[in-house]
Design a protein around this motif. Structure first.
Motif, PDB file in Angstrom:
ATOM      1  N   GLN A 172       0.825  -1.210   0.000  1.00 46.02           N
ATOM      2  CA  GLN A 172       0.000   0.000   0.000  1.00 46.02           C
ATOM      3  C   GLN A 172       0.857   1.258   0.000  1.00 46.02           C
ATOM      4  O   GLN A 172       0.495   2.264  -0.613  1.00 46.02           O
ATOM      5  CB  GLN A 172      -0.935   0.002   1.205  1.00 46.02           C
ATOM      6  N   GLN A 173       1.996   1.203   0.688  1.00 51.01           N
ATOM      7  CA  GLN A 173       2.844   2.386   0.789  1.00 51.01           C
ATOM      8  C   GLN A 173       4.047   2.345  -0.154  1.00 51.01           C
ATOM      9  O   GLN A 173       4.949   3.164  -0.053  1.00 51.01           O
ATOM     10  CB  GLN A 173       3.292   2.588   2.236  1.00 51.01           C
ATOM     11  N   LEU A 174       4.029   1.382  -1.071  1.00 53.95           N
ATOM     12  CA  LEU A 174       5.053   1.272  -2.115  1.00 53.95           C
ATOM     13  C   LEU A 174       6.470   1.231  -1.534  1.00 53.95           C
ATOM     14  O   LEU A 174       7.393   1.882  -2.028  1.00 53.95           O
ATOM     15  CB  LEU A 174       4.922   2.433  -3.111  1.00 53.95           C
ATOM     16  N   ALA A 175       6.622   0.453  -0.483  1.00 56.34           N
ATOM     17  CA  ALA A 175       7.935   0.325   0.150  1.00 56.34           C
ATOM     18  C   ALA A 175       8.895  -0.436  -0.755  1.00 56.34           C
ATOM     19  O   ALA A 175       8.510  -1.373  -1.454  1.00 56.34           O
ATOM     20  CB  ALA A 175       7.802  -0.391   1.489  1.00 56.34           C
ATOM     21  N   SER A 176      10.154  -0.026  -0.724  1.00 59.49           N
ATOM     22  CA  SER A 176      11.191  -0.731  -1.474  1.00 59.49           C
ATOM     23  C   SER A 176      11.940  -1.731  -0.607  1.00 59.49           C
ATOM     24  O   SER A 176      12.583  -2.647  -1.123  1.00 59.49           O
ATOM     25  CB  SER A 176      12.188   0.279  -2.060  1.00 59.49           C
ATOM     26  N   ALA A 177      11.874  -1.538   0.710  1.00 64.22           N
ATOM     27  CA  ALA A 177      12.589  -2.430   1.627  1.00 64.22           C
ATOM     28  C   ALA A 177      11.895  -2.448   2.991  1.00 64.22           C
ATOM     29  O   ALA A 177      11.146  -1.523   3.335  1.00 64.22           O
ATOM     30  CB  ALA A 177      14.038  -1.999   1.783  1.00 64.22           C
ATOM     31  N   LEU A 178      12.163  -3.517   3.735  1.00 66.05           N
ATOM     32  CA  LEU A 178      11.598  -3.678   5.079  1.00 66.05           C
ATOM     33  C   LEU A 178      12.718  -3.937   6.073  1.00 66.05           C
ATOM     34  O   LEU A 178      13.734  -4.541   5.731  1.00 66.05           O
ATOM     35  CB  LEU A 178      10.635  -4.870   5.127  1.00 66.05           C
ATOM     36  N   ILE A 179      12.510  -3.489   7.291  1.00 66.14           N
ATOM     37  CA  ILE A 179      13.336  -3.914   8.410  1.00 66.14           C
ATOM     38  C   ILE A 179      12.395  -4.397   9.504  1.00 66.14           C
ATOM     39  O   ILE A 179      11.462  -3.696   9.895  1.00 66.14           O
ATOM     40  CB  ILE A 179      14.234  -2.781   8.938  1.00 66.14           C
ATOM     41  N   LEU A 180      12.626  -5.616   9.960  1.00 68.10           N
ATOM     42  CA  LEU A 180      11.790  -6.226  10.989  1.00 68.10           C
ATOM     43  C   LEU A 180      12.399  -5.941  12.354  1.00 68.10           C
ATOM     44  O   LEU A 180      13.624  -5.817  12.487  1.00 68.10           O
ATOM     45  CB  LEU A 180      11.692  -7.733  10.754  1.00 68.10           C
ATOM     46  N   CYS A 181      11.544  -5.858  13.356  1.00 70.87           N
ATOM     47  CA  CYS A 181      12.054  -5.551  14.685  1.00 70.87           C
ATOM     48  C   CYS A 181      11.081  -6.069  15.739  1.00 70.87           C
ATOM     49  O   CYS A 181       9.868  -5.906  15.601  1.00 70.87           O
ATOM     50  CB  CYS A 181      12.233  -4.037  14.830  1.00 70.87           C
ATOM     51  N   HIS A 182      11.623  -6.746  16.758  1.00 68.84           N
ATOM     52  CA  HIS A 182      10.781  -7.110  17.890  1.00 68.84           C
ATOM     53  C   HIS A 182      11.631  -7.132  19.155  1.00 68.84           C
ATOM     54  O   HIS A 182      12.862  -7.133  19.093  1.00 68.84           O
ATOM     55  CB  HIS A 182      10.063  -8.453  17.644  1.00 68.84           C
TER      56      HIS A 182
END
Length: 233
Positions: A172-182
């Protein structure tokens, strides 16, 4: 003698020519300055439609919104039939909002260069939590943060992550990359088998849309674990 043609009221115009309807059909950028002003004043007078009156007001200011922004109440009320104090105040307020928007500094999106940037960005929100939360950073091509999303909240030792929700937000936000975090409330920074599994699932799903998973950060009170730094992506 030729009969004088009756003047059309704005409600008799073709739908695509009425300012509000035109905006709904074609978007606000399709409207002229006079049409935008006409939406503000709502109505004209017995001789002019709202658009015609608005155009005359603009003409008096040299067709310059900057000049119009210098007008006071009397400058709008006295020369223009159909403009009372309420309409004049509405015009002045709209132009002042535009001026303040222009002067407002655009917020700069944080840039992610390494794992420490992620930890510093989210540490304050996660270190004191008594339960696990899973967050995702959406990045553009310049590795600047588009959005920061909490996608799940669980118990003291685990949280369930719906990969579909992660990908929906990214698309939906046209992201090119993700970073996961918990976070790990226990402050044990070692990744679990479940952490490895969800990392792999999101990475595989993201790859289908050419979206990179750059890192998965596990946050603790006194430090963090980075999948990327440890070569585990």
């Amino acid at each position: 003698m030729e009969r004088k043609r009756e003047k059309l009221t704005i409600t008799e115009w073709a739908v695509e020519d009425r300012p509000r309807e035109k905006m709904m059909l074609h978007g606000i950028r399709a409207l002229s300055n006079a049409e935008l002003l006409a939406i503000l004043i709502g109505s004209g007078n017995v001789d002019e439609t709202a658009v015609e009156l608005s155009q005359r007001i603009l003409n008096s200011a040299g067709n310059s919104l900057n000049n119009l922004g210098k007008y006071g109440i009397d400058d709008l009320v006295k020369p223009f039939k159909g403009i009372g104090e309420a309409k004049a105040i509405t015009i002045m307020a709209a132009l002042e909002i535009g001026r303040r928007r222009r002067d407002e500094e655009l917020p700069r999106r944080p840039e992610i260069v390494g794992s420490a940037d992620v930890y510093n960005l989210l540490r304050g929100q996660m270190i004191d939590l008594p339960h696990e939360e899973f967050w995702v950073l959406l990045l553009n091509r310049a590795n600047r943060v588009i959005d920061t999303l909490r996608v799940s909240q669980g118990g003291t030792s685990a949280t369930v992550v719906d990969v579909k929700l992660v990908m929906r937000s990214a698309l939906q936000q046209l992201a090119s990359a993700l970073i996961l975090c918990h976070n790990h409330p226990s402050n044990n920074l070692s990744p679990s088998t479940a952490d490895d599994r969800v990392t792999g699932k999101i990475k595989s799903a993201a790859a289908l849309f050419d979206i990179a998973v750059l890192d998965h950060i596990i946050v603790g009170e006194e430090g963090y674990f980075s999948y990327a730094d440890e070569g585990r992506l």
